[in-house]
Design a protein around this motif. Structure first.
Motif, PDB file in Angstrom:
ATOM      1  N   ASP A  41     -37.668 -40.487-124.978  1.00 55.96           N
ATOM      2  CA  ASP A  41     -37.242 -38.497-124.623  1.00 55.96           C
ATOM      3  C   ASP A  41     -35.948 -38.129-124.542  1.00 55.96           C
ATOM      4  OD1 ASP A  41     -39.282 -38.310-123.129  1.00 55.96           O
ATOM      5  OD2 ASP A  41     -38.744 -39.475-121.385  1.00 55.96           O
ATOM      6  N   ASP A  43     -32.387 -37.251-127.378  1.00 58.56           N
ATOM      7  CA  ASP A  43     -32.135 -36.548-129.140  1.00 58.56           C
ATOM      8  C   ASP A  43     -30.854 -37.061-129.360  1.00 58.56           C
ATOM      9  OD1 ASP A  43     -35.021 -34.892-128.502  1.00 58.56           O
ATOM     10  OD2 ASP A  43     -33.734 -34.046-128.320  1.00 58.56           O
ATOM     11  N   GLN A  88     -48.817 -39.287-123.552  1.00 61.95           N
ATOM     12  CA  GLN A  88     -48.126 -38.316-123.644  1.00 61.95           C
ATOM     13  C   GLN A  88     -46.898 -37.942-124.715  1.00 61.95           C
ATOM     14  OE1 GLN A  88     -49.808 -35.246-121.738  1.00 61.95           O
ATOM     15  NE2 GLN A  88     -47.652 -34.245-122.247  1.00 61.95           N
ATOM     16  N   LYS A  89     -46.926 -39.254-124.120  1.00 60.53           N
ATOM     17  CA  LYS A  89     -44.574 -39.090-124.784  1.00 60.53           C
ATOM     18  C   LYS A  89     -44.783 -38.540-126.427  1.00 60.53           C
ATOM     19  CE  LYS A  89     -42.124 -40.207-121.032  1.00 60.53           C
ATOM     20  NZ  LYS A  89     -41.767 -39.057-119.908  1.00 60.53           N
ATOM     21  N   TRP A  91     -47.742 -37.245-127.781  1.00 62.86           N
ATOM     22  CA  TRP A  91     -47.655 -36.140-128.482  1.00 62.86           C
ATOM     23  C   TRP A  91     -46.549 -35.544-127.949  1.00 62.86           C
ATOM     24  CZ3 TRP A  91     -51.186 -33.413-130.646  1.00 62.86           C
ATOM     25  CH2 TRP A  91     -51.232 -32.137-129.820  1.00 62.86           C
ATOM     26  N   GLU A  92     -46.185 -35.761-127.120  1.00 60.30           N
ATOM     27  CA  GLU A  92     -44.402 -34.104-126.622  1.00 60.30           C
ATOM     28  C   GLU A  92     -43.895 -34.223-128.728  1.00 60.30           C
ATOM     29  OE1 GLU A  92     -42.864 -36.091-123.376  1.00 60.30           O
ATOM     30  OE2 GLU A  92     -44.526 -35.014-121.961  1.00 60.30           O
ATOM     31  N   GLN A  93     -44.123 -35.684-128.902  1.00 61.75           N
ATOM     32  CA  GLN A  93     -43.592 -35.258-129.766  1.00 61.75           C
ATOM     33  C   GLN A  93     -43.108 -34.580-130.863  1.00 61.75           C
ATOM     34  OE1 GLN A  93     -40.517 -37.970-130.497  1.00 61.75           O
ATOM     35  NE2 GLN A  93     -40.898 -38.020-127.942  1.00 61.75           N
ATOM     36  N   ALA A  95     -45.773 -31.670-130.218  1.00 60.73           N
ATOM     37  CA  ALA A  95     -45.624 -30.474-129.440  1.00 60.73           C
ATOM     38  C   ALA A  95     -44.413 -30.118-129.460  1.00 60.73           C
ATOM     39  CB  ALA A  95     -46.331 -30.499-128.161  1.00 60.73           C
ATOM     40  N   ASN A  96     -43.199 -30.453-129.229  1.00 60.16           N
ATOM     41  CA  ASN A  96     -41.962 -30.473-129.306  1.00 60.16           C
ATOM     42  C   ASN A  96     -40.936 -30.404-130.501  1.00 60.16           C
ATOM     43  OD1 ASN A  96     -42.080 -30.324-126.155  1.00 60.16           O
ATOM     44  ND2 ASN A  96     -41.512 -32.125-125.961  1.00 60.16           N
ATOM     45  N   GLN A  97     -42.515 -30.772-131.395  1.00 64.53           N
ATOM     46  CA  GLN A  97     -41.337 -30.561-133.413  1.00 64.53           C
ATOM     47  C   GLN A  97     -40.426 -31.619-133.356  1.00 64.53           C
ATOM     48  OE1 GLN A  97     -41.540 -26.951-134.323  1.00 64.53           O
ATOM     49  NE2 GLN A  97     -44.139 -26.901-133.927  1.00 64.53           N
ATOM     50  N   LYS A  98     -39.994 -32.936-132.409  1.00 67.68           N
ATOM     51  CA  LYS A  98     -39.175 -33.536-132.825  1.00 67.68           C
ATOM     52  C   LYS A  98     -39.627 -34.391-134.296  1.00 67.68           C
ATOM     53  CE  LYS A  98     -37.546 -34.486-128.309  1.00 67.68           C
ATOM     54  NZ  LYS A  98     -37.746 -36.020-126.989  1.00 67.68           N
ATOM     55  N   THR A 135     -52.549 -27.997-134.064  1.00 72.07           N
ATOM     56  CA  THR A 135     -51.410 -28.408-134.041  1.00 72.07           C
ATOM     57  C   THR A 135     -50.715 -29.856-135.021  1.00 72.07           C
ATOM     58  OG1 THR A 135     -51.836 -27.556-131.952  1.00 72.07           O
ATOM     59  CG2 THR A 135     -49.667 -28.788-132.226  1.00 72.07           C
TER      60      THR A 135
END
Length: 160
Positions: A41, A43, A88-89, A91-93, A95-98, A135
């Motif tokens: 989570d 950065d 979910q965490k 996937w967020e990497q 989806a949020n293009q981390k 995606t």
């Protein structure tokens, strides 16, 4: 700080690769999960002053994904209540293009691709992954199969 966390995660990954889950890693799963969630989570913007530290963050996130994968697929009976949260965490990497197309991020990309591939075999994630293949390809695959500036610089310095 990130490199120290990276080293601790390396130890966790090595121990979780054993046949049986040591009691410590079962009893402290909540704390280990909190650390893993924090790394995914956060950065660490106050710490990212150099490319070396950014690379350490990508390595730490890759290790988190591999540790989660070991818990989820090797010791699922202990990790069942946390599977959805970590799916979910991770996937967020995406989806949020981390994740970016760079050599520093390669380990993280490989870890996420492997994790998502393994999750695709689970019925509860199969449909979601199937619906989000575009995606996955746009964020993870396509940017990483093209030639990057770094690749060109390397080739100019050391042609094959």
């Amino acid at each position: 700080m990130i490199s120290m966390v990276n080293s601790v995660l390396h130890i966790f990954e090595s121990i979780l690769s054993q046949e049986e889950l040591p009691d410590f890693y079962e009893e402290n799963l909540d704390q280990i999960s909190q650390v893993c969630t924090f790394i995914l989570d956060n950065d660490f913007t106050q710490l990212q002053v150099s490319p070396k530290e950014q690379e350490c963050l990508y390595k730490a996130r890759a290790k988190v994904v591999r540790v989660v994968s070991l818990y989820q697929f090797k010791f699922s009976e202990y990790f069942e209540s946390k599977q959805d949260e970590f799916f979910q965490k991770i996937w967020e990497q995406i989806a949020n293009q981390k994740v970016i197309a760079s050599r520093e991020c390669e380990r993280m990309i490989f870890a996420i691709v492997k994790y998502m591939g393994d999750c695709a075999s689970l019925s509860k994630y199969k449909d979601f992954i199937g619906q989000n293949l575009q995606t996955l390809f746009q964020v993870l695959v396509l940017p990483n199969i093209s030639i990057t500036e770094q690749d060109l610089e390397e080739y100019e310095c050391e042609p094959a």
